[in-house]
Design a protein around this motif. Structure first.
Motif, short mmCIF file in Angstrom:
data_model
loop_
_atom_site.label_atom_id
_atom_site.label_comp_id
_atom_site.label_asym_id
_atom_site.label_seq_id
_atom_site.Cartn_x
_atom_site.Cartn_y
_atom_site.Cartn_z
N UNK A 173 -7.74 -4.18 -9.38
CA UNK A 173 -6.58 -5.06 -9.48
C UNK A 173 -6.68 -6.05 -10.64
N UNK A 174 -7.86 -6.17 -11.22
CA UNK A 174 -8.03 -7.08 -12.35
C UNK A 174 -8.02 -6.40 -13.70
N UNK A 175 -7.82 -5.08 -13.72
CA UNK A 175 -7.96 -4.32 -14.96
C UNK A 175 -6.63 -3.72 -15.39
N UNK A 176 -6.22 -3.96 -16.64
CA UNK A 176 -5.01 -3.34 -17.18
C UNK A 176 -5.21 -1.83 -17.31
N UNK A 177 -4.18 -1.07 -16.99
CA UNK A 177 -4.19 0.38 -17.19
C UNK A 177 -2.84 0.79 -17.77
N UNK A 178 -2.80 1.96 -18.36
CA UNK A 178 -1.53 2.51 -18.80
C UNK A 178 -0.64 2.74 -17.58
N UNK A 230 -0.93 6.11 -16.08
CA UNK A 230 -2.15 6.36 -15.33
C UNK A 230 -2.08 5.75 -13.94
N UNK A 231 -1.45 4.59 -13.84
CA UNK A 231 -1.27 3.97 -12.53
C UNK A 231 -0.41 4.87 -11.64
N UNK A 266 -0.10 8.11 -11.81
CA UNK A 266 -0.89 9.27 -11.41
C UNK A 266 -1.78 8.93 -10.22
N UNK A 267 -2.34 7.72 -10.23
CA UNK A 267 -3.17 7.31 -9.11
C UNK A 267 -2.35 7.18 -7.84
N UNK A 268 -1.18 6.57 -7.93
CA UNK A 268 -0.30 6.50 -6.77
C UNK A 268 0.02 7.90 -6.24
N UNK A 269 0.31 8.83 -7.16
CA UNK A 269 0.67 10.20 -6.78
C UNK A 269 -0.46 10.90 -6.03
N UNK A 270 -1.69 10.51 -6.33
CA UNK A 270 -2.84 11.25 -5.80
C UNK A 270 -3.18 10.92 -4.36
N UNK A 281 9.81 7.18 8.55
CA UNK A 281 9.27 7.46 9.88
C UNK A 281 8.36 6.36 10.41
N UNK A 282 8.15 5.30 9.65
CA UNK A 282 7.27 4.22 10.08
C UNK A 282 7.41 3.02 9.18
N UNK A 283 6.53 2.04 9.39
CA UNK A 283 6.53 0.83 8.56
C UNK A 283 5.10 0.52 8.16
N UNK A 284 4.88 0.33 6.87
CA UNK A 284 3.56 -0.01 6.34
C UNK A 284 3.75 -0.87 5.11
N UNK A 285 3.27 -2.11 5.19
CA UNK A 285 3.41 -3.02 4.06
C UNK A 285 2.74 -2.41 2.83
N UNK A 286 3.45 -2.42 1.68
CA UNK A 286 2.95 -1.71 0.52
C UNK A 286 3.28 -2.44 -0.77
N UNK A 287 2.26 -3.01 -1.41
CA UNK A 287 2.46 -3.56 -2.75
C UNK A 287 2.74 -2.46 -3.78
N UNK A 288 2.06 -1.29 -3.72
CA UNK A 288 2.43 -0.24 -4.67
C UNK A 288 3.90 0.13 -4.62
N UNK A 289 4.53 0.07 -3.46
CA UNK A 289 5.97 0.36 -3.37
C UNK A 289 6.76 -0.61 -4.23
N UNK A 290 6.36 -1.88 -4.26
CA UNK A 290 7.08 -2.86 -5.06
C UNK A 290 6.77 -2.75 -6.55
N UNK A 291 5.59 -2.26 -6.89
CA UNK A 291 5.33 -1.93 -8.29
C UNK A 291 6.32 -0.86 -8.75
N UNK A 292 6.58 0.11 -7.89
CA UNK A 292 7.53 1.17 -8.22
C UNK A 292 8.96 0.62 -8.31
N UNK A 293 9.33 -0.32 -7.45
CA UNK A 293 10.65 -0.94 -7.55
C UNK A 293 10.80 -1.63 -8.91
#
Length: 293
Positions: A90-95, A98-99, A101-105, A114-126
């Motif tokens: 979380x402290x390192x810049x990436x392309x 590449x970020x 691709x990591x989410x995709x993996x 179908x459910x609820x799960x708090x997700x910061x990656x979801x808001x990065x995508x927004x």
């Protein structure tokens, strides 16, 4: 130096006012601005809440096929939170690619919706969707369409470079902590800096409809999904938790980046608004107790 800025108002009266011009990382309270940015584009017809993620993000895996903007905003996409992506620093810049691709993996926690799960990656995508659909850098979109419009003169998004009046993060022993990366990894999830007084203005503007017209203001500030949590945060709108506090409806959000802890909320029935911004890990939830009674 570690500090805590607090502002509480009821109507036009200050109940507690202990604030400076220091700018703190808002951490996950930033998600309110992300949701509002997306809804501004929905309001003007650039985006639809039913838009599939794949309309704006290339290379999505098959399991993401049914994820919509609504799912991302309401934490019902099936995407996990940061602990589900231990390979991300979380402290390192990436392309950005590449970020993604990591989410995709990482497999989804459940099928979209179908459910609820708090997700910061979801808001990065927004935030990435806002940036791509508006054809404007995300931090510039926030500055032009939200901060400048509402007079939030001390508020900005992203890495701070040489900006003044920064409250730098500290650990529980008052030692400085390095900041998380906010231009890519934290974009949309925890990237906004602000002051207690600017955030009070923000709460008033959001509740009062100065930014979003109807029905978009109501869409943001009413329940879009059940969280399965206790009564104080039983539902999630777009960028806000909702529930009951002392038998009164309220909306609110907390945040925690390395070295920063934050909380904002609004009890509409009482016109009571509160902002707590801290730049120390020593801050505990007990600081809220006298503010909420």
């Amino acid at each position: 130096m570690a500090q805590v800025d607090i502002v509480v108002r009821q109507g036009d009266d200050a109940v507690v006012a202990d604030s400076t011009e220091s700018r703190f990382q808002l951490a996950s309270v930033s998600k309110q601005f992300t949701a509002a940015a997306a809804l501004l584009l929905v309001e003007e017809g650039t985006l639809l809440l039913e838009d599939p993620l794949s309309r704006w993000i290339d290379g999505c895996p098959e399991q993401w096929r049914d994820i919509t903007l609504h799912h991302l905003l309401s934490h019902t996409s099936g995407l996990g939170h940061w602990e589900d992506y231990p390979m991300i620093d979380l402290g390192q810049w990436v392309e950005p690619s590449e970020l993604l691709k990591t989410f995709h993996s990482v497999p989804l926690q459940f099928p979209p919706g179908a459910g609820w799960r708090y997700s910061s990656p979801a808001y990065v995508l927004v935030a990435q969707i806002v940036q791509r659909s508006a054809d404007t850098p995300y931090r510039a979109f926030l500055a032009d369409r939200i901060f400048d419009r509402l007079g939030l003169t001390q508020t900005f998004a992203g890495m701070p470079t040489a900006r003044p009046n920064l409250a730098l993060g500290h650990d529980a022993d008052d030692q400085p902590l390095p900041t998380w990366e906010l231009d890519v990894v934290g974009m949309g999830a925890g990237d906004v800096w602000s002051t207690a007084n600017d955030m009070l203005t923000w709460l008033d503007a959001l509740q009062g409809g100065r930014l979003l017209s109807e029905p978009y203001r109501t869409l943001m500030l009413t329940e879009r999904a059940r969280t399965g949590k206790g009564p104080a945060e039983s539902g999630y709108g777009y960028g806000v938790f909702l529930g009951e506090l002392n038998n009164r409806r309220w909306w609110h959000h907390s945040g925690h980046n390395a070295g920063y802890k934050t909380f904002v909320g609004h009890i509409p029935e009482l016109d009571r608004r509160f902002v707590v911004l801290s730049n120390t890990e020593a801050t505990t939830p007990s600081i809220l107790e006298p503010l909420l009674t």
